[in-house]
Write an enzyme that holds these catalytic residues in place. Structure first.
Site, PDB file in Angstrom:
ATOM      1  N   GLU A   7      -7.993   7.266   3.338  1.00 57.50           N
ATOM      2  CA  GLU A   7      -6.723   7.169   2.613  1.00 57.50           C
ATOM      3  C   GLU A   7      -6.733   7.962   1.314  1.00 57.50           C
ATOM      4  O   GLU A   7      -5.868   8.784   1.057  1.00 57.50           O
ATOM      5  CB  GLU A   7      -6.394   5.702   2.302  1.00 57.50           C
ATOM      6  CG  GLU A   7      -6.001   4.881   3.504  1.00 57.50           C
ATOM      7  CD  GLU A   7      -5.633   3.456   3.105  1.00 57.50           C
ATOM      8  OE1 GLU A   7      -4.909   3.299   2.106  1.00 57.50           O
ATOM      9  OE2 GLU A   7      -6.070   2.505   3.777  1.00 57.50           O
ATOM     10  N   ASP A  85      -8.723   1.947   4.757  1.00 57.84           N
ATOM     11  CA  ASP A  85      -9.262   0.763   4.084  1.00 57.84           C
ATOM     12  C   ASP A  85      -9.450  -0.417   5.040  1.00 57.84           C
ATOM     13  O   ASP A  85      -8.679  -0.579   6.001  1.00 57.84           O
ATOM     14  CB  ASP A  85      -8.341   0.346   2.934  1.00 57.84           C
ATOM     15  CG  ASP A  85      -8.428   1.308   1.756  1.00 57.84           C
ATOM     16  OD1 ASP A  85      -9.368   2.121   1.732  1.00 57.84           O
ATOM     17  OD2 ASP A  85      -7.572   1.238   0.861  1.00 57.84           O
ATOM     18  N   TYR A 308     -15.351  -3.267  -1.675  1.00 55.58           N
ATOM     19  CA  TYR A 308     -13.895  -3.209  -1.608  1.00 55.58           C
ATOM     20  C   TYR A 308     -13.270  -4.317  -2.444  1.00 55.58           C
ATOM     21  O   TYR A 308     -13.698  -5.473  -2.391  1.00 55.58           O
ATOM     22  CB  TYR A 308     -13.443  -3.327  -0.151  1.00 55.58           C
ATOM     23  CG  TYR A 308     -12.001  -2.978   0.072  1.00 55.58           C
ATOM     24  CD1 TYR A 308     -11.490  -1.756  -0.336  1.00 55.58           C
ATOM     25  CD2 TYR A 308     -11.140  -3.873   0.706  1.00 55.58           C
ATOM     26  CE1 TYR A 308     -10.165  -1.431  -0.130  1.00 55.58           C
ATOM     27  CE2 TYR A 308      -9.806  -3.553   0.918  1.00 55.58           C
ATOM     28  CZ  TYR A 308      -9.323  -2.330   0.497  1.00 55.58           C
ATOM     29  OH  TYR A 308      -8.006  -2.013   0.700  1.00 55.58           O
TER      30      TYR A 308
END
Length: 740
Positions: A7, A85, A308
């Site tokens: 992304e 993601d 993350y």
């Protein structure tokens, strides 16, 4: 050649270094497709029976160029891996990429940290796109657009109060803020007295009405609260006469220790960060907004320093737990627990994720500080400390309670001492120690002083941004990826303002919430919204068909609720109908008001109008009453206050400065405004007649040195108004020269 699609372009360099030759890394720049703005109410999808027919379109010209570039890269690649993601949104973006790039069954890889081991492990164990996660993502997109577009068009816009939108998560969050504001407005303060005695033996005790009464000990502060311990208080005394009576007895009667209670207790370490607790801690300790926190965390993640940052799981990998244990054995062996500490996430957490943690525990905050910005270093330190603390031994506390007596009165003192710091060496959430002297039961005490402090009960506080995030999580409103954008939208729509660090609904926000509470009451309730989130979780788990859910929800609830709301909304919008025609003109509907004309002090009349130039559906006039002066006023939809036309507004003399306008010579005035939730101030021309044309570029802003500076006029000097009026061009050249 292998192709890895991600992304964010910020990860390309790091991933390319990890993967090496034979790999190409390309970024989609986020979403490339979205629901089209066509069809009924521009939804971009149709609900037909129990099916949802979606129409997707490329998001922007930039996205179109990105897709063209990616198609060329796909044509050159032997194998394509989608590494968007690791959440539902990322899965949905991957699904859109697969469609636009004509990939039949691309490999899907996920990792929660950008490290060589994690990335290579993901590449070695690819899977295909998860249909259930994609279904949950598509359902959320359709659900949010269904509520947002239809609700905004048929309810919000129909009010004509200046409100721009409503939303599934947005409106439920606004309702929480408005409920608290209503509590504050309804709050009636009450005076009370806190009675105390100060003993010569070295401690202070507070009045208790009963020897067996035990107030709840102050709870440890959460992430969004300050660690400063609030001053202890006595049992509330509700009158001055009663307080005087208690103090008189305390001064007159002898004091003796009645009982001493001692106990040892332990405090377990808090779990590692999830998205909401990180935002709360960053707000409380670093004064970062949720939006800013996530931007800084994103930079740390893309650089490979943390895992993350959008997660609601508090679990940690076994490898990381072992690494922390090794680190503690080398640097802090007394803090190694007997067994590994594990945490259980709440039921709706995505357990495939980890909590937010450093990728390498050996990369200490001190070592990383030289490589990152100041804000990144501070946030990393919070994350590192919290993750390490979660794997340490509990803190050990010794708590003491002394109960004394004077005549019929009882007094209490509490003390707390940390006997073993444990995890608090890394994350201290225990209040400051209060040591009590060593005394014995039945010991006589000497009262040095006794008194009563008059206080007043306070209304419940407004929510700070981190505190609102905590509330949203507890109520089940939204998910980690939506907390920050929701608060940002509320501020941008001017439904709330940030005042002294607290979120306060504006008049516009309160009015909108009041109407929605009457016409769509279920939709803005936290429990209702939380139920929808659980349904989306069920879709992600493969337990619910997303199309059947969406069509059924619309058929059984939203469509009939919206029809009813469209009927009820009419009572909140004044009817603007022409009365009987008189000659060639239609008599306009009017209403009497109690608003006083600022010119002649008569009551003004509300005149309803359909003019597109008005932001409201009416204005006030002073010409419809006998002797009226003809003054008109318009409603400011942001402040809900009536104001004179712009050209007739007189400057506030208290806001005028001694500096002249460099264009017309009139005094400059201080003008306060809000930008990105922050209160700001500037100097502008005080003449409303020229401010919008001749003097529209006159704007001076405060610099860090305390001076006023303008992009056009340079630093503000201190010439007289007369001089400035005569030589504006000369002054402009001088100012420009200084700015250079």
């Amino acid at each position: 050649m292998n192709l890895l699609l991600i992304e964010s372009p910020g990860k390309i360099k790091k991933l390319s270094q990890i993967l090496g030759s034979g790999w190409q890394v390309k970024a989609s720049m986020g979403h490339v497709r979205e629901l089209a703005n066509d069809g009924e109410d521009a939804l971009g999808f149709d609900l037909i029976g129990d099916r949802v027919k979606c129409r997707y379109t490329v998001r922007s010209d930039r996205a179109q160029k990105t897709i063209a570039d990616l198609r060329q890269a796909v044509a050159r690649a032997d194998t394509v891996y989608i590494a968007t993601d690791p959440d539902r949104e990322g899965e949905t973006i991957g699904w859109h990429l697969a469609h636009e790039l004509h990939l039949r069954r691309p490999y899907r890889v996920t990792y929660t940290e950008i490290t060589p081991a994690a990335v290579r492990r993901a590449i070695a164990q690819p899977r295909h796109l998860d249909r259930d996660l994609v279904a949950a993502g598509r359902a959320r997109d359709c659900l949010d657009k269904l509520v947002g577009y239809k609700g905004s068009k048929h309810v919000v816009w129909a009010l004509k109060i200046g409100a721009k939108s409503m939303g599934r998560v947005q409106s439920a969050t606004l309702h929480l803020l408005c409920q608290r504001e209503a509590e504050i407005q309804a709050f009636v303060p009450q005076d009370y007295w806190s009675c105390w005695v100060e003993y010569a033996e070295g401690f202070k005790a507070f009045y208790r009405g009963d020897a067996n009464a035990t107030d709840d000990e102050s709870k440890e502060p959460d992430e969004a609260e300050d660690r400063t311990k609030q001053a202890p208080e006595s049992q509330k005394v509700l009158s001055q006469s009663e307080a005087d009576r208690i103090v008189a007895i305390a001064r007159r009667e002898p004091h003796q220790v009645l009982r001493i209670d001692k106990r040892k207790t332990s405090q377990s370490p808090p779990p590692p960060f999830i998205t909401s607790t990180l935002q709360q801690a960053a707000g409380a300790k670093l004064r970062l907004s949720p939006d800013k926190t996530m931007k800084v965390a994103q930079a740390l993640y893309e650089a490979g320093h943390i895992t993350y940052m959008r997660t609601d799981s508090i679990s940690l990998s076994a490898e990381f737990q072992a690494a922390v244990r090794d680190y503690l054995q080398q640097h802090d062996p007394s803090n190694v627990p007997d067994k590994v500490t594990r945490y259980r996430s709440k039921g709706n957490a995505q357990e495939a994720h980890e909590a937010i943690r450093p990728t390498h525990v050996t990369r200490t905050p001190e070592a990383l500080a030289r490589e990152v910005s100041r804000e990144e270093g501070q946030l990393y330190q919070l994350i590192w400390n919290r993750a390490v603390a979660s794997q340490c031994r509990p803190a050990q506390l010794a708590k003491t309670r002394i109960l004394s007596q004077s005549g019929p009165l009882f007094w209490e003192a509490r003390g707390q001492v940390v006997t073993f710091a444990g995890y608090t060496k890394y994350w201290n959430n225990i209040s400051e120690d209060t040591r009590l002297p060593n005394i014995e039961a039945r010991q006589n005490l000497t009262c040095k002083r006794a008194g009563a402090d008059k206080k007043r009960t306070q209304p419940p506080p407004r929510y700070s941004e981190p505190k609102l995030v905590q509330l949203m999580e507890r109520k089940g409103i939204g998910r980690p990826s939506t907390y920050s954008p929701t608060i940002k939208t509320l501020k941008e729509r001017k439904y709330v303002s940030l005042t002294k660090g607290k979120l306060q609904p504006t008049g516009l926000g309160m009015e909108l919430d009041g109407v929605l509470a009457k016409v769509l009451p279920d939709l803005i309730e936290a429990n209702f919204t939380a139920k929808m989130e659980r349904d989306l979780d069920a879709i992600a788990d493969g337990k619910l068909n997303w199309e059947s859910y969406l069509t059924g929800w619309n058929r059984d609830y939203f469509y009939p609720a919206l029809i009813k709301a469209k009927q009820e909304i009419k009572q909140f919008v004044p009817t603007r109908v022409s009365e009987q025609k008189s000659g060639h003109r239609s008599a306009v509907k009017t209403e009497a008001t109690e608003v006083v004309c600022p010119q002649c002090k008569r009551f003004m009349t509300k005149v309803f109008s359909r003019s597109p130039k008005l932001k409201a559906d009416h204005f006030l006039s002073c010409s419809d009453r006998e002797g009226g002066c003809g003054t008109v006023m318009f409603l400011n939809v942001a402040t809900l206050q009536y104001e004179l036309p712009y050209s007739q507004q007189k400057p506030d003399p208290t806001k005028l400065s001694e500096h002249p306008c460099p264009q017309c010579g009139q005094p400059l005035e201080r003008h306060e405004y809000t930008r990105e939730g922050q209160q700001k101030v500037m100097l502008r021309c005080s003449n409303p007649k020229t401010r919008r044309d001749k003097c529209k570029e006159v704007a001076f802003f405060k610099t860090k040195t305390g001076n006023w500076w303008s992009p056009k006029w340079g630093e503000l000097g201190t010439p007289t108004a007369k001089t400035a009026k005569k030589t504006p061009r000369k002054q402009r050249r001088t100012s420009r020269g200084r700015s250079k």
